[in-house]
Design an enzyme around this catalytic site. Structure first.
Site, PDB file in Angstrom:
ATOM      1  N   SER A  26     -58.962  38.749 -13.587  1.00 35.53           N
ATOM      2  CA  SER A  26     -59.378  39.618 -12.495  1.00 35.53           C
ATOM      3  C   SER A  26     -59.264  38.849 -11.169  1.00 35.53           C
ATOM      4  CB  SER A  26     -60.798  40.140 -12.742  1.00 35.53           C
ATOM      5  OG  SER A  26     -61.112  41.193 -11.859  1.00 35.53           O
TER       6      SER A  26
ATOM      7  N   ASP B 198     -55.884  49.720 -17.638  1.00 36.38           N
ATOM      8  CA  ASP B 198     -56.815  49.108 -16.690  1.00 36.38           C
ATOM      9  C   ASP B 198     -57.067  50.068 -15.528  1.00 36.38           C
ATOM     10  OD1 ASP B 198     -58.220  47.464 -14.914  1.00 36.38           O
ATOM     11  OD2 ASP B 198     -57.096  45.684 -15.492  1.00 36.38           O
TER      12      ASP B 198
ATOM     13  N   HIS C 257     -59.831  47.022 -18.315  1.00 34.33           N
ATOM     14  CA  HIS C 257     -59.763  45.781 -17.535  1.00 34.33           C
ATOM     15  C   HIS C 257     -60.057  44.549 -18.379  1.00 34.33           C
ATOM     16  CE1 HIS C 257     -59.550  43.337 -14.030  1.00 34.33           C
ATOM     17  NE2 HIS C 257     -60.823  43.033 -14.004  1.00 34.33           N
TER      18      HIS C 257
END
Length: 710
Positions: free
Chosen positions: A580, A655, A687
């Protein structure tokens, strides 16, 4: 005994002990950190309301134990089988059980809600919602239950009649759900007033928000699934707050007083139900008004106070009312550089700053029954701790937790007893009970679940940031057979962004168990919490504003300098991995500092901030129209030609947080500039890759590093 024989015996004993140590597998490291290796705790601890008795669960959440603070031994209160027999349910655990009063619990099973009396051992069905119901929210009395179906809001009253609150045929108008993509501390969309006279709710109009396509490959042919995804600089959702009067069955609405796409956050009822308090924030997120509204009419009354900041203002905590007989409230504000507590009257007059700490308050836990003492979490002087304090309405502050570490605390209804469960570097878990004088009783102390296993150790140190003055915490994990005369490769695990802290004074020091597994493969595993990360105050975090990645990378390179100063580090075999924001950092470091790392693995990376969502992204970067230079500087595609090391990119194909467009755009750029990289998608994962597939993910990541960092 002959000295040579004695030495031989000692050697053989030591060798035998070492030989008997077990190795944990990578699968165990990924899936069993909080199960097989999880510390012993008083699972599900709760105070029974209006009593000095507490409960917890044993036997895998199937047996409820209770104990009074004046008695040492706990007794069995009820078994799950007894409840299933009485109610005809098939519950598998007590997880999610709530107390209605001191003798009655609320139990749910597939949309059915039961009350069960612990003393009489009798129960009954009190509400039942449709299978399609979501966001079920009971009022304080546990009588009325509100819920959403599709985009509309309903509730069942005490007569089990279904009442329609909203009936919007337009699917773009969504009521009773979270808004603003869960930013600003928003995690719910339904708010009962204290006496259930009103039902307030968030409503968002997503008409102008772009549809974003995701592919469902589980159907033949594949199916397009559109989600609403507001990208930076584009059109956003429009929020308002509805107030439904149960008696009149009428709804009034509160709209933003500025632009239609401003934010309405941190909604709170006053104890007397006369007012709603709402933190209204402009879309630029640098100007916040705490506004007061009339609950009956929805009319604006006044702005209680205003906060501005050139970087950002981020309200994350609703107003807290310590006394249900007073409308005076506590507000958490970062206006002096650290989250502190401020005591206000309902007309906006500052009665008193309750705390003036030079460290951040994390959250308010609650207040005593008299409403004159407030309990809250804060880091204390060390940013890696999470301690618990109380402060009275005169501003006298007291540290409750006596040991450094990361604490979770629950206060009894009268405030006379405090349950404290904590861990630190050397303590897997310890459960304590404090009386009002601060005397502690140990209820449970966990043994080390890694005893008998080959397990390395972590060292916490402090280095200077790139500014030469700011202290940064580092964590270095070494293998159990560490030899300072050897040269070790290093895996640097990075996150680096706001609202996250990788290093804490908890057991394993905030690390994932797979990092200790990697150490046993002959690696050092290193992390530094750079400027921009959490729990160090506004100046520490806001240095990233408008230039994401710049100061964070410079601090990470100071971590690299520290590593290279260690005689046992192989500075030519450094790797970096993150997910991320950590994926953004990984790709940034690999491309913008190409001579530093031999290998990188980036999961779910942000590669161009213009593809990210408005609420988070515009806080830290503004919009491309306002900050094009900053967006160009942070866009990793602009540095693709400079790649030198081996790079693996990973993304979940579903995602909905960092959409796959980020990674695919980067891959496209690598193709254009003739650079070879590796790409691995996780089909249908969002995600984070969770469940058993996470073992596959970590095997992929760590094998890639080991194979390419020789």
């Amino acid at each position: 005994m002959n000295k040579k024989i004695l030495l031989l015996v000692c050697f053989l004993v030591a060798y035998s002990t070492q030989a008997q140590l077990k190795k944990f597998s990578l699968e165990e490291a990924v899936l069993q950190q909080n199960r097989k290796f999880g510390a012993d705790k008083l699972t599900g601890f709760q105070w029974i309301p209006n009593s000095n008795t507490y409960i917890y669960y044993t036997d895998s959440w199937t047996k409820m134990m209770s104990a009074n603070v004046t008695k040492k031994d706990a007794v069995e209160l009820v078994k799950l089988n007894d409840i299933n027999t009485a109610l005809g349910t098939k519950l598998k655990s007590f997880f999610g059980v709530q107390w209605i009063d001191s003798t009655t619990i609320l139990i749910s099973e597939t949309g059915k809600y039961y009350s069960y009396n612990i003393n009489t051992k009798l129960g009954k069905l009190i509400q039942e919602v449709p299978e399609t119901a979501e966001n079920q929210t009971f009022d304080d009395a546990k009588i009325n239950v509100a819920f959403t179906e599709s985009n509309n809001l309903y509730y069942f009253n005490k007569n089990k009649e279904k009442i329609t609150v909203t009936n919007n045929l337009d699917k773009n108008i969504v009521s009773g759900q979270t808004i603003s993509r869960n930013e600003f501390g928003i995690n719910e969309g339904i708010f009962w007033s204290p006496q259930s006279t009103f039902l307030a709710f968030y409503q968002k109009d997503e008409t102008d928000v772009a549809d974003y396509p995701l592919l469902n490959i589980n159907e033949t042919p594949g199916k397009l699934v559109n989600i609403k995804y507001p990208m930076i600089g584009q059109k956003s959702e429009k929020a308002r707050v509805g107030i439904y009067n149960l008696a009149t069955q009428k709804t009034v609405f509160i709209l933003p007083r500025g632009n239609t796409d401003d934010y309405l956050t941190n909604l709170t009822w006053s104890p007397d139900e006369k007012y709603l308090l709402i933190a209204a924030l402009n879309r630029g997120q640098n100007n916040m008004n705490l506004d007061l509204y009339d609950a009956s009419t929805g009319s604006f009354i006044k702005t209680l106070f205003n906060e501005k900041n050139n970087a950002w203002v981020e309200p994350e905590h609703p107003a807290f009312f310590p006394n249900n007989k007073s409308n005076n409230f506590v507000w958490i504000s970062e206006k002096d550089g650290f989250n502190n507590l401020y005591y206000y009257s309902i007309d906006g007059k500052l009665i008193k700053p309750l705390t003036t700490n030079k460290f951040p308050t994390r959250e308010i836990i609650g207040a005593n029954s008299d409403g004159n003492e407030i309990y809250f979490k804060a880091t204390g002087e060390k940013g890696i701790n999470m301690l618990v304090y109380k402060v009275d309405l005169k501003g006298k502050q007291t540290l409750i937790t006596k040991d450094e570490g990361v604490h979770n605390v629950m206060v009894s209804t009268d405030g006379n007893w405090i349950f404290d469960e904590y861990s630190n570097h050397s303590t897997p878990s310890k459960s304590l009970l404090y009386d009002k004088k601060g005397k502690a009783i140990t209820l449970l102390e966990s043994k080390n679940k890694f005893e008998g296993y080959e397990m390395g150790s972590a060292e916490i140190n402090i280095i200077k940031a790139a500014d030469g003055t700011t202290d940064l915490y580092t964590r270095l994990i070494k293998p159990s057979n560490f030899d300072s005369s050897k040269k070790y490769p290093v895996l640097i695990y990075v996150y680096g962004g706001p609202h996250a802290q990788m290093i804490t004074n908890s057991y394993l020091d905030g690390a994932n168990l797979w990092m200790y597994w990697m150490a046993e493969q002959g690696y050092l595993v290193f992390t530094v919490d750079n400027r921009g990360s959490d729990n160090r105050g506004f100046a520490f975090e806001s240095v990233i504003h408008g230039r994401l990645g710049v100061n964070e990378m410079e601090d990470q390179l100071k971590g690299v300098d520290y590593l290279k100063s260690l005689p046992y580090v192989d500075g030519n075999r450094l790797t970096v991995h993150g997910w991320s924001y950590g994926g953004f950092m990984t790709t940034s470091l690999m491309l913008r500092k190409p001579d530093t790392f031999k290998v990188g693995v980036a999961g779910g990376p942000v590669t161009d901030w213009k593809y990210y969502e408005i609420m988070y992204g515009e806080r830290y970067m503004d919009t491309p129209a306002e900050n094009q230079k900053g967006f160009d500087e942070a866009c990793v595609m602009n540095y693709a030609k400079d790649l030198k090391g081996k790079l693996l990119l990973i993304h979940g194909t579903s995602d909905d947080v960092v959409v796959e467009q980020h990674n695919l755009s980067l891959v496209k750029k690598f193709v254009e500039v003739g650079k070879q990289v590796d790409y691995f998608p996780y089909p249908m994962h969002k995600h984070n890759v969770l469940g058993k597939d996470r073992v596959h993910l970590m095997t992929k990541v760590l094998n890639y590093i080991i194979e390419n960092n020789k």
